[in-house]
Design a protein around this motif. Sequence first.
Motif, PDB file in Angstrom:
ATOM      1  N   SER A  23       0.852  -1.188   0.000  1.00 40.10           N
ATOM      2  CA  SER A  23       0.000   0.000   0.000  1.00 40.10           C
ATOM      3  C   SER A  23       0.889   1.239   0.000  1.00 40.10           C
ATOM      4  O   SER A  23       2.055   1.180   0.408  1.00 40.10           O
ATOM      5  CB  SER A  23      -0.922  -0.004   1.223  1.00 40.10           C
ATOM      6  OG  SER A  23      -0.163   0.055   2.415  1.00 40.10           O
ATOM      7  N   PRO A  24       0.348   2.377  -0.450  1.00 37.16           N
ATOM      8  CA  PRO A  24       1.154   3.603  -0.507  1.00 37.16           C
ATOM      9  C   PRO A  24       1.778   4.009   0.834  1.00 37.16           C
ATOM     10  O   PRO A  24       2.855   4.580   0.860  1.00 37.16           O
ATOM     11  CB  PRO A  24       0.162   4.660  -0.998  1.00 37.16           C
ATOM     12  CG  PRO A  24      -0.863   3.897  -1.744  1.00 37.16           C
ATOM     13  CD  PRO A  24      -0.979   2.577  -1.026  1.00 37.16           C
ATOM     14  N   ASP A  25       1.120   3.676   1.933  1.00 40.53           N
ATOM     15  CA  ASP A  25       1.666   4.034   3.242  1.00 40.53           C
ATOM     16  C   ASP A  25       2.471   2.886   3.879  1.00 40.53           C
ATOM     17  O   ASP A  25       2.874   2.969   5.029  1.00 40.53           O
ATOM     18  CB  ASP A  25       0.557   4.496   4.185  1.00 40.53           C
ATOM     19  CG  ASP A  25      -0.436   3.398   4.519  1.00 40.53           C
ATOM     20  OD1 ASP A  25      -0.295   2.264   3.993  1.00 40.53           O
ATOM     21  OD2 ASP A  25      -1.353   3.648   5.314  1.00 40.53           O
ATOM     22  N   ALA A  38      -6.615 -13.958  -3.783  1.00 37.88           N
ATOM     23  CA  ALA A  38      -5.673 -12.938  -3.324  1.00 37.88           C
ATOM     24  C   ALA A  38      -5.836 -12.743  -1.817  1.00 37.88           C
ATOM     25  O   ALA A  38      -6.916 -12.942  -1.267  1.00 37.88           O
ATOM     26  CB  ALA A  38      -5.907 -11.635  -4.062  1.00 37.88           C
ATOM     27  N   ARG A  39      -4.737 -12.342  -1.183  1.00 37.81           N
ATOM     28  CA  ARG A  39      -4.767 -12.068   0.253  1.00 37.81           C
ATOM     29  C   ARG A  39      -4.141 -10.717   0.517  1.00 37.81           C
ATOM     30  O   ARG A  39      -3.258 -10.274  -0.209  1.00 37.81           O
ATOM     31  CB  ARG A  39      -3.996 -13.125   1.025  1.00 37.81           C
ATOM     32  CG  ARG A  39      -4.651 -14.502   0.898  1.00 37.81           C
ATOM     33  CD  ARG A  39      -4.084 -15.467   1.854  1.00 37.81           C
ATOM     34  NE  ARG A  39      -4.651 -15.177   3.175  1.00 37.81           N
ATOM     35  CZ  ARG A  39      -4.348 -15.867   4.258  1.00 37.81           C
ATOM     36  NH1 ARG A  39      -3.487 -16.849   4.212  1.00 37.81           N
ATOM     37  NH2 ARG A  39      -4.888 -15.574   5.409  1.00 37.81           N
ATOM     38  N   VAL A  40      -4.618 -10.083   1.585  1.00 38.88           N
ATOM     39  CA  VAL A  40      -4.073  -8.799   2.033  1.00 38.88           C
ATOM     40  C   VAL A  40      -3.715  -8.954   3.502  1.00 38.88           C
ATOM     41  O   VAL A  40      -4.498  -9.504   4.286  1.00 38.88           O
ATOM     42  CB  VAL A  40      -5.090  -7.651   1.850  1.00 38.88           C
ATOM     43  CG1 VAL A  40      -4.543  -6.351   2.403  1.00 38.88           C
ATOM     44  CG2 VAL A  40      -5.470  -7.505   0.386  1.00 38.88           C
ATOM     45  N   TRP A  41      -2.525  -8.475   3.870  1.00 34.07           N
ATOM     46  CA  TRP A  41      -2.073  -8.515   5.252  1.00 34.07           C
ATOM     47  C   TRP A  41      -1.901  -7.098   5.778  1.00 34.07           C
ATOM     48  O   TRP A  41      -1.363  -6.245   5.087  1.00 34.07           O
ATOM     49  CB  TRP A  41      -0.720  -9.217   5.386  1.00 34.07           C
ATOM     50  CG  TRP A  41      -0.757 -10.676   5.125  1.00 34.07           C
ATOM     51  CD1 TRP A  41      -0.978 -11.672   6.034  1.00 34.07           C
ATOM     52  CD2 TRP A  41      -0.527 -11.323   3.876  1.00 34.07           C
ATOM     53  NE1 TRP A  41      -0.912 -12.890   5.413  1.00 34.07           N
ATOM     54  CE2 TRP A  41      -0.632 -12.698   4.079  1.00 34.07           C
ATOM     55  CE3 TRP A  41      -0.254 -10.861   2.577  1.00 34.07           C
ATOM     56  CZ2 TRP A  41      -0.468 -13.627   3.066  1.00 34.07           C
ATOM     57  CZ3 TRP A  41      -0.089 -11.781   1.564  1.00 34.07           C
ATOM     58  CH2 TRP A  41      -0.195 -13.152   1.811  1.00 34.07           C
ATOM     59  N   ASP A  42      -2.336  -6.878   7.005  1.00 37.30           N
ATOM     60  CA  ASP A  42      -2.030  -5.652   7.723  1.00 37.30           C
ATOM     61  C   ASP A  42      -0.668  -5.884   8.363  1.00 37.30           C
ATOM     62  O   ASP A  42      -0.521  -6.764   9.213  1.00 37.30           O
ATOM     63  CB  ASP A  42      -3.096  -5.378   8.787  1.00 37.30           C
ATOM     64  CG  ASP A  42      -2.855  -4.087   9.528  1.00 37.30           C
ATOM     65  OD1 ASP A  42      -1.712  -3.866   9.994  1.00 37.30           O
ATOM     66  OD2 ASP A  42      -3.800  -3.300   9.651  1.00 37.30           O
ATOM     67  N   LEU A  43       0.342  -5.148   7.942  1.00 41.15           N
ATOM     68  CA  LEU A  43       1.703  -5.390   8.409  1.00 41.15           C
ATOM     69  C   LEU A  43       1.953  -4.892   9.825  1.00 41.15           C
ATOM     70  O   LEU A  43       2.973  -5.226  10.423  1.00 41.15           O
ATOM     71  CB  LEU A  43       2.701  -4.760   7.436  1.00 41.15           C
ATOM     72  CG  LEU A  43       2.636  -5.339   6.023  1.00 41.15           C
ATOM     73  CD1 LEU A  43       3.598  -4.601   5.112  1.00 41.15           C
ATOM     74  CD2 LEU A  43       2.917  -6.829   6.031  1.00 41.15           C
ATOM     75  N   VAL A  44       1.024  -4.137  10.373  1.00 42.01           N
ATOM     76  CA  VAL A  44       1.154  -3.671  11.754  1.00 42.01           C
ATOM     77  C   VAL A  44       0.617  -4.729  12.713  1.00 42.01           C
ATOM     78  O   VAL A  44       1.261  -5.086  13.692  1.00 42.01           O
ATOM     79  CB  VAL A  44       0.425  -2.324  11.945  1.00 42.01           C
ATOM     80  CG1 VAL A  44       0.474  -1.886  13.400  1.00 42.01           C
ATOM     81  CG2 VAL A  44       1.025  -1.267  11.038  1.00 42.01           C
ATOM     82  N   THR A  45      -0.562  -5.276  12.409  1.00 43.40           N
ATOM     83  CA  THR A  45      -1.203  -6.240  13.316  1.00 43.40           C
ATOM     84  C   THR A  45      -0.981  -7.694  12.927  1.00 43.40           C
ATOM     85  O   THR A  45      -1.170  -8.579  13.745  1.00 43.40           O
ATOM     86  CB  THR A  45      -2.724  -5.993  13.360  1.00 43.40           C
ATOM     87  OG1 THR A  45      -3.270  -6.294  12.065  1.00 43.40           O
ATOM     88  CG2 THR A  45      -3.044  -4.567  13.752  1.00 43.40           C
TER      89      THR A  45
END
Length: 75
Positions: A23-25, A38-45
């Motif tokens: 993601s851009p941030d 497809a999968r998406v991960w929140d890299l913080v949590t």
Amino acid sequence: AERQAMITLTATKTATIEHLAFSPDSTRLAAACHKSNARVWDLVTGQAWTLKHTRDAKFIGFAGNPDELVVSSWN
């Protein structure tokens, strides 16, 4: 002192990840492959989401912010 952590992200045991997008941030990572959705991960949590009906994605990318994802395929 800055604290760093390592998170192990898993897709599936048999899938080969073919496309990645941050993601851009840099808070989320999206992955697509030919054997699973497809999968998406929140890299913080470390939380992960599977996106239904995205099997065989040929492109994955974020569009402007971490909540806007573009997934396409050629069928």
